[in-house]
Design an enzyme around this catalytic site. Sequence first.
Site, short mmCIF file in Angstrom:
data_model
loop_
_atom_site.label_atom_id
_atom_site.label_comp_id
_atom_site.label_asym_id
_atom_site.label_seq_id
_atom_site.Cartn_x
_atom_site.Cartn_y
_atom_site.Cartn_z
CG HIS A 153 -2.01 -1.00 1.13
ND1 HIS A 153 -3.31 -0.68 0.80
CD2 HIS A 153 -2.01 -2.36 1.29
CE1 HIS A 153 -4.05 -1.77 0.77
NE2 HIS A 153 -3.29 -2.80 1.07
CG ASP A 360 0.30 9.22 0.97
OD1 ASP A 360 0.23 8.05 1.34
OD2 ASP A 360 -0.35 10.15 1.49
C1 GDG Z 1 -2.06 3.77 3.43
C2 GDG Z 1 -1.05 4.44 2.50
C3 GDG Z 1 -2.77 4.45 0.69
C4 GDG Z 1 -8.46 10.03 8.18
N1 GDG Z 1 -8.88 10.72 9.24
C5 GDG Z 1 -10.06 10.21 9.59
C6 GDG Z 1 -10.37 9.17 8.70
N2 GDG Z 1 -9.37 9.10 7.84
C7 GDG Z 1 -9.37 8.17 6.69
C8 GDG Z 1 -9.42 8.93 5.40
C9 GDG Z 1 -8.87 7.89 4.43
C10 GDG Z 1 -7.89 7.12 5.32
O1 GDG Z 1 -8.18 7.43 6.66
C11 GDG Z 1 -6.45 7.57 5.10
O2 GDG Z 1 -5.99 6.97 3.94
P1 GDG Z 1 -4.72 7.54 3.18
O3 GDG Z 1 -4.68 6.86 1.87
O4 GDG Z 1 -4.84 9.01 3.05
O5 GDG Z 1 -3.45 7.22 4.10
P2 GDG Z 1 -2.86 5.98 5.00
O6 GDG Z 1 -3.63 5.78 6.24
O7 GDG Z 1 -1.43 6.35 5.22
O8 GDG Z 1 -2.98 4.66 4.09
C12 GDG Z 1 -1.76 5.31 1.48
C13 GDG Z 1 -3.67 3.67 1.63
O9 GDG Z 1 -2.90 2.92 2.57
C14 GDG Z 1 -4.58 2.69 0.85
O10 GDG Z 1 -3.85 1.84 0.03
O11 GDG Z 1 -3.58 5.33 -0.09
O12 GDG Z 1 -0.83 5.88 0.59
O13 GDG Z 1 -0.12 5.24 3.26
O14 GDG Z 1 -9.85 7.01 4.00
O15 GDG Z 1 -10.73 9.32 5.15
N3 GDG Z 1 -11.49 8.42 8.76
C15 GDG Z 1 -12.37 8.72 9.75
N4 GDG Z 1 -12.12 9.73 10.66
C16 GDG Z 1 -11.00 10.50 10.61
O16 GDG Z 1 -10.80 11.41 11.41
N5 GDG Z 1 -13.51 8.00 9.83
#
Ligand code: GDG
Length: 472
Positions: A153, A360
């Site tokens: 990921h 990322d």
């Molecule tokens: C890894 C990789 C890749 C955030 N704050 C809250 C909340 N979130 C949710 C967001 C989003 C998720 O968390 C974060 O996803 P990201 O993709 O931005 O980042 P990582 O956690 O680092 O994920 C990344 C991912 O895996 C998938 O393959 O895209 O690059 O690092 O969905 O909305 N959700 C809630 N409350 C919050 O305060 N409910």
Amino acid sequence: MARIFIISNRVATPQAGLHPGGLEVVLKATLKNHPCVWLGWSGEIKRHPKTHTVRKGDNVFIVSDLTKEDFEEYYNGFANRVLWPILHYRLDLAEFSRRDLTGYLRVNDHFADEMVKVLKPDDIVWVHDYHLIPLARALRARGLTNRIGFFLHIPMPPPEIITAMPNHENLIPSLCHYDLVGFQTDNDAANFARYLANELGTPSHISRRLGTGERAMRLGVFPVGIETRQFARMARRAEKTEMVQKVKDSVPGALVIGVDRLDYTKGITLRLEAYERFLAANPQWHGKVTYLQITPKSRSQIPEYADIEQVVNAAAGRINGAFGDASWSPMRYVNRPYGRTALAGLYRAARAALVTPLRDGMNLVAKEYVAAQDPADPGVLILSRFAGAAVEFRDGALLVNPYDPDAVGAAIARAMEMPGDERRRRHASLYAALLKNDIAEWGDKFLSALVGSKSFNLEKAGRQSQDRSLRH
Ligand code: GDG
């Protein structure tokens, strides 16, 4: 009957509910459409670890406790203080200890032992992320011949960075024990192919079978998406909720939003500096824009994470102190998580989103922000060129270099002043990119590549797997 056997560090059991960073969202369609077993860590640290099984419908969830030593060495140690920084190009933050690597391999062996107890010959195994790189090697060592796929990921950096990791030669080549290794972008896959070419002498062509003795591994690119239409619907509904209305009413003028786990890879500190530059260079916007940064804490036990918490807190205070007045605070910084619906509504209310990670794998916040917009009056996505999402969003987002606060500050000004026509044109292109790559098909795309067929049919795939195991 054949099953999909998923293994990841954390498991979204039916009781666990949603937490930020959700693998459960990414795997939702797979869990709904196929009988699955999902195995991983329970999140519990116990002196006498146990394994628990929960069933829901056709799915089985198996979670295993870890000891304190396992947690320190495998999770806090090797996974999050060596692999996480290095795979995000941050050699300067890596804290290598041989003991942690031993603990990491031990926990991978433990998961392999747990799997062997319940795995059937026709199960198709799908391993997720950097916590479990050597799992296929551990499974093969136990005689397993099932098809095993791996999806990373997070980014895969160039070999010049990976080879700086002590003992990389004992870990990274173990990925060759998988039948398929999937990445978020072409760049990640190409970096890995180059590592294999340099270190093992395998040909550096993506999507070619890369031979390592009797077994052949393939590389593939499977960018993660989101559930676009559902998210758009949720944002439309959420816009009318009391919470979102309250936020809108309390903000004079435009809202700018940032949503990230509190993690040094997300570029929050430099982003705040960029906002400061924007405010300094654009006094006409004072009192007319508010930046809301939502940042749930994560991995707080790791010193680098505690450090960034302090730095971001101080920067937010500095901005409000320097530019705010009695009737206006230029920024709001919150450390607690919000519900998914509330987030969707807040995205929709924001005139711009700042998504500026230093590196990322993909970044789902960028995708959720786009899905949440009102197509008639959409906001502008300011996106780091170093997020995996920049590949699909090249044409519609304002792509920025997150290391250049002046340039990011200028992009904020441009977003604030962007005419409706240009915003709509950009949003249409971004939304089309989202629809082209919806998460509902993502799991089946990976699984069909894993079983080597055009479309994924579990029963057929199971029969093929069983034939294969009989041949071995
Ligand atoms: C890894 C990789 C890749 C955030 N704050 C809250 C909340 N979130 C949710 C967001 C989003 C998720 O968390 C974060 O996803 P990201 O993709 O931005 O980042 P990582 O956690 O680092 O994920 C990344 C991912 O895996 C998938 O393959 O895209 O690059 O690092 O969905 O909305 N959700 C809630 N409350 C919050 O305060 N409910």
